[in-house]
Design a protein around this motif. Sequence first.
Motif, PDB file in Angstrom:
ATOM      1  N   VAL A  47       0.825  -1.207   0.000  1.00 57.20           N
ATOM      2  CA  VAL A  47       0.000   0.000   0.000  1.00 57.20           C
ATOM      3  C   VAL A  47       0.860   1.258   0.000  1.00 57.20           C
ATOM      4  N   LEU A 108      -2.914  -4.349  -6.551  1.00 57.62           N
ATOM      5  CA  LEU A 108      -3.585  -3.375  -5.708  1.00 57.62           C
ATOM      6  C   LEU A 108      -5.097  -3.363  -5.957  1.00 57.62           C
ATOM      7  N   SER A 112      -7.903  -4.080  -3.245  1.00 58.66           N
ATOM      8  CA  SER A 112      -8.842  -3.028  -2.850  1.00 58.66           C
ATOM      9  C   SER A 112     -10.231  -3.597  -2.605  1.00 58.66           C
ATOM     10  N   ALA A 115     -10.146  -5.155   0.567  1.00 60.59           N
ATOM     11  CA  ALA A 115     -10.062  -4.104   1.581  1.00 60.59           C
ATOM     12  C   ALA A 115     -11.448  -3.527   1.840  1.00 60.59           C
ATOM     13  N   ASP A 116     -12.173  -3.295   0.766  1.00 60.61           N
ATOM     14  CA  ASP A 116     -13.522  -2.760   0.906  1.00 60.61           C
ATOM     15  C   ASP A 116     -14.392  -3.716   1.718  1.00 60.61           C
TER      16      ASP A 116
ATOM     17  N   THR B   6      -3.546   1.135 -12.870  1.00 66.77           N
ATOM     18  CA  THR B   6      -4.522   0.818 -11.821  1.00 66.77           C
ATOM     19  C   THR B   6      -4.972   2.047 -11.043  1.00 66.77           C
ATOM     20  N   VAL B   8      -7.012   2.050  -8.452  1.00 61.57           N
ATOM     21  CA  VAL B   8      -7.074   1.786  -7.027  1.00 61.57           C
ATOM     22  C   VAL B   8      -8.111   2.628  -6.316  1.00 61.57           C
ATOM     23  N   SER B  10     -11.345   2.589  -3.467  1.00 57.82           N
ATOM     24  CA  SER B  10     -11.390   2.134  -2.074  1.00 57.82           C
ATOM     25  C   SER B  10     -10.374   2.806  -1.155  1.00 57.82           C
ATOM     26  N   ILE B  12      -8.047   1.834   0.436  1.00 54.92           N
ATOM     27  CA  ILE B  12      -6.675   1.370   0.569  1.00 54.92           C
ATOM     28  C   ILE B  12      -5.702   2.371  -0.022  1.00 54.92           C
ATOM     29  N   SER B  13      -6.184   3.193  -0.918  1.00 55.57           N
ATOM     30  CA  SER B  13      -5.305   4.171  -1.539  1.00 55.57           C
ATOM     31  C   SER B  13      -5.492   5.554  -0.934  1.00 55.57           C
TER      32      SER B  13
END
Lengths: 136, 136
Positions: A47, A108, A112, A115-116, B6, B8, B10, B12-13
């Motif tokens: 990340v 990634l 994600s 992660a969501d 990407t 990304v 969500s 996470i970014s």
Amino acid sequence: MSGTHTDVPSMISAPLPSPVPADEHERCPVTDVLRRVGDKWSILVIVLLGRRPYRFNELHRGIEAISQRMLTRTLRALETDGLVHREVFPTVPPSVEYSLTPLGRSLLVPLSALADWAVEHRGDIAAARQASTSDT
Amino acid sequence: MSGTHTDVPSMISAPLPSPVPADEHERCPVTDVLRRVGDKWSILVIVLLGRRPYRFNELHRGIEAISQRMLTRTLRALETDGLVHREVFPTVPPSVEYSLTPLGRSLLVPLSALADWAVEHRGDIAAARQASTSDT
DNA sequence: CCGGATCCACTTTGATACTG
DNA sequence: CAGTATCAAAGTGGATCCGG
């Protein structure tokens, strides 16, 4: 999202050959990947590197709780799998820069999604754990 | 594939607070979930149960390489987190049926995304490992 | 500055045997 | 059938010291 009637595309739902190929359960790419990024630090590193390249000690300061050893091991493992690129600058005090490869960057995306899910359902999981703790 | 740039989505970014919240790195829900399903058997069990309910020994035969102990532990852990439902039928020879809860079923979706990625890029990872083995 | 090497503790997994 | 108990082995994470 449409929610609960998960259709489950992808090969994960494809009919298994009957008993799971016991000799290949170690080679299941899904499990393999999950065990790679499922360790204590890989995700954090991925990340962070997803935001921009980092130098070693920069990364070390960025995470704090990680030891040099684990940071090195994590980076090496990610590098071995082609997810992270390591570039050494032969300056007077050695300088090494780590960045995500295209492969790492592509990871990634599904990460994600997970992660969501994790963020969205953390409460459910916490509740389930509570419930089983104070069970009858 | 459109691939390399990407986006990304969500959280996470989302920009991290600067240094990673070192005190909460253990509580990162993503890492937490990944470590849950990143073990050796959880995914296999989840995928199997995603197809239909299974009984204990049925599951045991379905996986083969797993020991009774690990199957029990895996199921208990998944049950504790509310991903798997365990129903006991008080028949003469005891019979227990395991199935996915709605929560567990919803996890199948992001898991599929990761599965797709793993399948799609298993070659890249294998190649990267090869390359680092026979490196200069 | 980067990171390898060593030693140690904790956790995970596994083999086997036994039980309601 | 569906587990539990025990023991041993392997893996993982961490502290610290050392080297390029």
